[in-house]
Design an enzyme around this catalytic site. Structure first.
Site, mmCIF file in Angstrom:
data_model
loop_
_atom_site.group_PDB
_atom_site.id
_atom_site.type_symbol
_atom_site.label_atom_id
_atom_site.label_comp_id
_atom_site.label_asym_id
_atom_site.label_seq_id
_atom_site.Cartn_x
_atom_site.Cartn_y
_atom_site.Cartn_z
ATOM 1 N N TYR A 64 37.510 39.661 48.912
ATOM 2 C CA TYR A 64 36.638 38.668 48.282
ATOM 3 C C TYR A 64 37.119 37.246 48.629
ATOM 4 O O TYR A 64 38.042 37.069 49.406
ATOM 5 C CB TYR A 64 36.536 38.943 46.777
ATOM 6 C CG TYR A 64 35.888 40.288 46.517
ATOM 7 C CD1 TYR A 64 34.589 40.547 46.980
ATOM 8 C CD2 TYR A 64 36.570 41.317 45.880
ATOM 9 C CE1 TYR A 64 34.001 41.787 46.798
ATOM 10 C CE2 TYR A 64 35.987 42.561 45.692
ATOM 11 C CZ TYR A 64 34.693 42.794 46.153
ATOM 12 O OH TYR A 64 34.109 44.027 45.981
ATOM 13 N N ARG A 83 45.367 39.311 41.117
ATOM 14 C CA ARG A 83 45.320 40.618 41.784
ATOM 15 C C ARG A 83 45.219 40.409 43.286
ATOM 16 O O ARG A 83 44.358 39.668 43.771
ATOM 17 C CB ARG A 83 44.128 41.439 41.312
ATOM 18 C CG ARG A 83 44.225 42.886 41.778
ATOM 19 C CD ARG A 83 43.196 43.781 41.137
ATOM 20 N NE ARG A 83 43.776 45.078 40.831
ATOM 21 C CZ ARG A 83 43.163 46.246 41.031
ATOM 22 N NH1 ARG A 83 41.942 46.282 41.479
ATOM 23 N NH2 ARG A 83 43.769 47.379 40.750
ATOM 24 N N GLN A 96 38.692 39.712 34.452
ATOM 25 C CA GLN A 96 38.921 39.533 35.894
ATOM 26 C C GLN A 96 37.880 38.575 36.466
ATOM 27 O O GLN A 96 36.681 38.863 36.466
ATOM 28 C CB GLN A 96 38.868 40.863 36.644
ATOM 29 C CG GLN A 96 39.367 40.665 38.078
ATOM 30 C CD GLN A 96 39.274 41.898 38.953
ATOM 31 O OE1 GLN A 96 38.203 42.493 39.078
ATOM 32 N NE2 GLN A 96 40.385 42.275 39.581
ATOM 33 N N GLY A 137 42.719 53.571 37.201
ATOM 34 C CA GLY A 137 41.289 53.298 37.248
ATOM 35 C C GLY A 137 40.499 54.529 36.876
ATOM 36 O O GLY A 137 40.086 54.732 35.724
ATOM 37 N N ARG A 138 40.294 55.409 37.866
ATOM 38 C CA ARG A 138 39.380 56.537 37.672
ATOM 39 C C ARG A 138 39.780 57.439 36.523
ATOM 40 O O ARG A 138 38.919 58.005 35.836
ATOM 41 C CB ARG A 138 39.248 57.313 38.985
ATOM 42 C CG ARG A 138 38.449 56.512 40.013
ATOM 43 C CD ARG A 138 38.635 57.000 41.414
ATOM 44 N NE ARG A 138 39.958 56.676 41.924
ATOM 45 C CZ ARG A 138 40.357 56.880 43.158
ATOM 46 N NH1 ARG A 138 39.530 57.435 44.025
ATOM 47 N NH2 ARG A 138 41.566 56.550 43.549
HETATM 48 C C1 LIG Z 1 34.111 52.467 40.023
HETATM 49 C C2 LIG Z 1 35.189 51.521 40.478
HETATM 50 C C3 LIG Z 1 34.996 50.153 40.365
HETATM 51 C C4 LIG Z 1 36.008 49.253 40.748
HETATM 52 N N1 LIG Z 1 35.833 47.916 40.540
HETATM 53 C C5 LIG Z 1 36.858 47.058 40.732
HETATM 54 C C6 LIG Z 1 36.758 45.716 40.311
HETATM 55 O O1 LIG Z 1 35.752 45.285 39.716
HETATM 56 N N2 LIG Z 1 37.810 44.894 40.561
HETATM 57 C C7 LIG Z 1 38.950 45.343 41.197
HETATM 58 O O2 LIG Z 1 39.885 44.558 41.409
HETATM 59 N N3 LIG Z 1 39.079 46.633 41.562
HETATM 60 C C8 LIG Z 1 38.084 47.501 41.323
HETATM 61 N N4 LIG Z 1 38.251 48.830 41.603
HETATM 62 C C9 LIG Z 1 39.564 49.329 42.079
HETATM 63 C C10 LIG Z 1 40.403 49.811 40.885
HETATM 64 O O3 LIG Z 1 40.787 48.726 40.066
HETATM 65 C C11 LIG Z 1 41.672 50.562 41.324
HETATM 66 O O4 LIG Z 1 42.494 49.704 42.066
HETATM 67 C C12 LIG Z 1 41.333 51.795 42.153
HETATM 68 O O5 LIG Z 1 40.332 52.582 41.511
HETATM 69 C C13 LIG Z 1 42.578 52.661 42.389
HETATM 70 O O6 LIG Z 1 43.078 53.130 41.173
HETATM 71 P P1 LIG Z 1 42.831 54.671 40.705
HETATM 72 O O7 LIG Z 1 43.239 55.533 41.845
HETATM 73 O O8 LIG Z 1 43.716 54.827 39.496
HETATM 74 O O9 LIG Z 1 41.380 54.812 40.394
HETATM 75 C C14 LIG Z 1 37.233 49.743 41.278
HETATM 76 C C15 LIG Z 1 37.407 51.115 41.410
HETATM 77 C C16 LIG Z 1 36.419 52.003 41.002
HETATM 78 C C17 LIG Z 1 36.672 53.488 41.099
#
Ligand SMILES: Cc1cc2nc3c(=O)[nH]c(=O)nc-3n(C[C@H](O)[C@H](O)[C@H](O)COP(=O)(O)O)c2cc1C
Length: 373
Positions: free
Chosen positions: A186, A233, A101, A322-323
């Protein structure tokens, strides 16, 4: 779920992914210092999660100017490329696939990261947001973003070149492709929105002008590495960080027509993942499908059943988690076998730190062998 589509293969660009369960990009801030260099610990973390249909790496800065948080990785120096090479190798050894990314934070930054003390943005407007910065004592804290400097028109092409350079480096480092981070407030997102873009040149004003920077970046990267290796994205529904814009959906749908023309592999929607977030309407999903014929990925608080339903309806192709991937490195196995998921350890840091809360989450079978389940 009977014969779930989530567990079936599908192509993205020229890659055949073994399942529809992708790992969402997640910043974890564990690079080696100085130099923001990816390391062996990160290789272990990503390799543990290689059964994802596709891993999208944490956001990775394309230049020093594009940095906004402490300890996040870059992909613009030889040492960073060498570090990433170890990671892509480890993921491929385990049979996985990984995109990088690419990230320029724009105004979501802090003066400590910039020689002249000022982040850059389309317009000199502070975002009403904070970034994570580690101070001289080694303590991480959230700090306010200062007012950025508005980019001069002639500076913008050099940022496009930084993106291309970073994409070429990603290919050299062995990534299967790149995802351009154009969401979450961003730099590219800052150009897309009326609220953060108040320019009077060809990059501001009308929707056509506000999408110009995104289209130029995607065009240049596609020419350099091939459109089938490029995804983007977007976060149409985000309103925090000063991103409120009634035209956001229309602007993004207009940009999607250009991405379609360029033939990139996918559009990835970072949907709202906070409690009172707007529901993404079916009409928006259908409109995106009509305008963009590559793969559509969604992410944002998904449960497998919801993910399956959207894929069955033909509205999306892949769902990124993600999480759930943080605390379940074998998420795909657990979903296939309908096994319980492990929760995130609330006492371990998400950002910064070492293996605790990072590489110390066990696979289900390891937990069972230890008698922990
Ligand atoms: C710890 C953490 C770091 C994240 N860092 C990024 C990132 O670097 N780039 C990005 O596009 N989204 C980032 N996100 C958003 C996740 O990609 C994702 O869209 C978000 O966590 C929702 O998905 P989930 O509910 O399955 O966790 C981050 C989320 C978390 C929890």
């Amino acid at each position: 779920m009977s014969d779930p589509l989530l567990f079936t293969q599908k192509k993205i660009g020229n890659l055949i992914l073994p399942n529809r369960i992708l790992m969402a990009p997640m910043t974890r801030s564990r690079t080696t210092q100085p130099g923001d260099i990816p390391n062996q610990l990160m290789a272990k973390y990503y390799a543990q999660r290689a059964s994802a249909g596709l891993i999208i790496s944490e956001a990775t800065q394309i230049s020093c100017q594009g940095k906004g948080y402490s300890f996040t990785p870059g992909i613009y120096t030889a040492s960073q490329v060498a570090g990433w090479k170890e990671i892509t190798h480890a993921v491929h050894q385990k049979g996985g696939r990984i995109f990088c990314q690419l990230w320029h934070v724009g105004r979501m930054s802090h003066s400590t990261f910039h020689e002249d003390g000022q982040p850059v943005a389309p317009s000199a407007l502070a975002p009403d947001a904070q970034v994570w910065v580690v101070n001289e004592k080694g303590v991480g804290e959230m700090v306010d973003c200062p007012t950025p400097r508005a980019l001069a028109t002639q500076e913008i092409q050099s940022i496009v070149e930084d993106y291309v350079h970073a994409a070429e480096n990603a290919m050299m480092a062995g990534f299967n492709g790149v995802e351009i981070h154009a969401g979450n407030g961003y730099l590219i997102d800052q150009f897309l929105r009326r609220s953060s873009n108040q320019r009077h040149d060809q990059y501001g004003g009308s929707k056509e002008n506000r999408i110009r920077f995104a289209v130029e970046v995607i065009t240049a990267i596609s020419q350099a590495i091939g459109p089938e290796k490029v995804g983007i994205r977007l976060a149409p529904f985000i309103t925090q960080r000063g991103m409120q814009d009634e035209e956001a959906i229309d602007t993004i749908l207009l940009a999607a027509e250009h991405f379609n023309r360029l033939g990139i592999a996918y559009v990835h929607l970072a949907e709202a993942d906070w409690d009172d977030a707007p529901v993404v309407t079916e009409s928006f999903r259908q409109a995106l499908r009509r305008k963009f014929h590559g793969a559509i990925i969604v992410a944002g608080n998904y449960e497998p059943e919801q993910a399956e339903a959207l894929i069955e309806q033909g509205l999306v192709d892949f769902v990124a988690f993600g999480r759930k991937f943080i605390s379940n490195p074998d998420l795909v196995y657990r979903l296939i076998h309908q096994l319980p998921l492990s929760p995130i350890n609330p006492d371990a840091p998400l950002f910064g730190g070492s293996e605790q809360g990072y590489t110390d989450y066990a696979d289900f079978q390891q937990l069972r062998a230890k008698g922990a389940i």
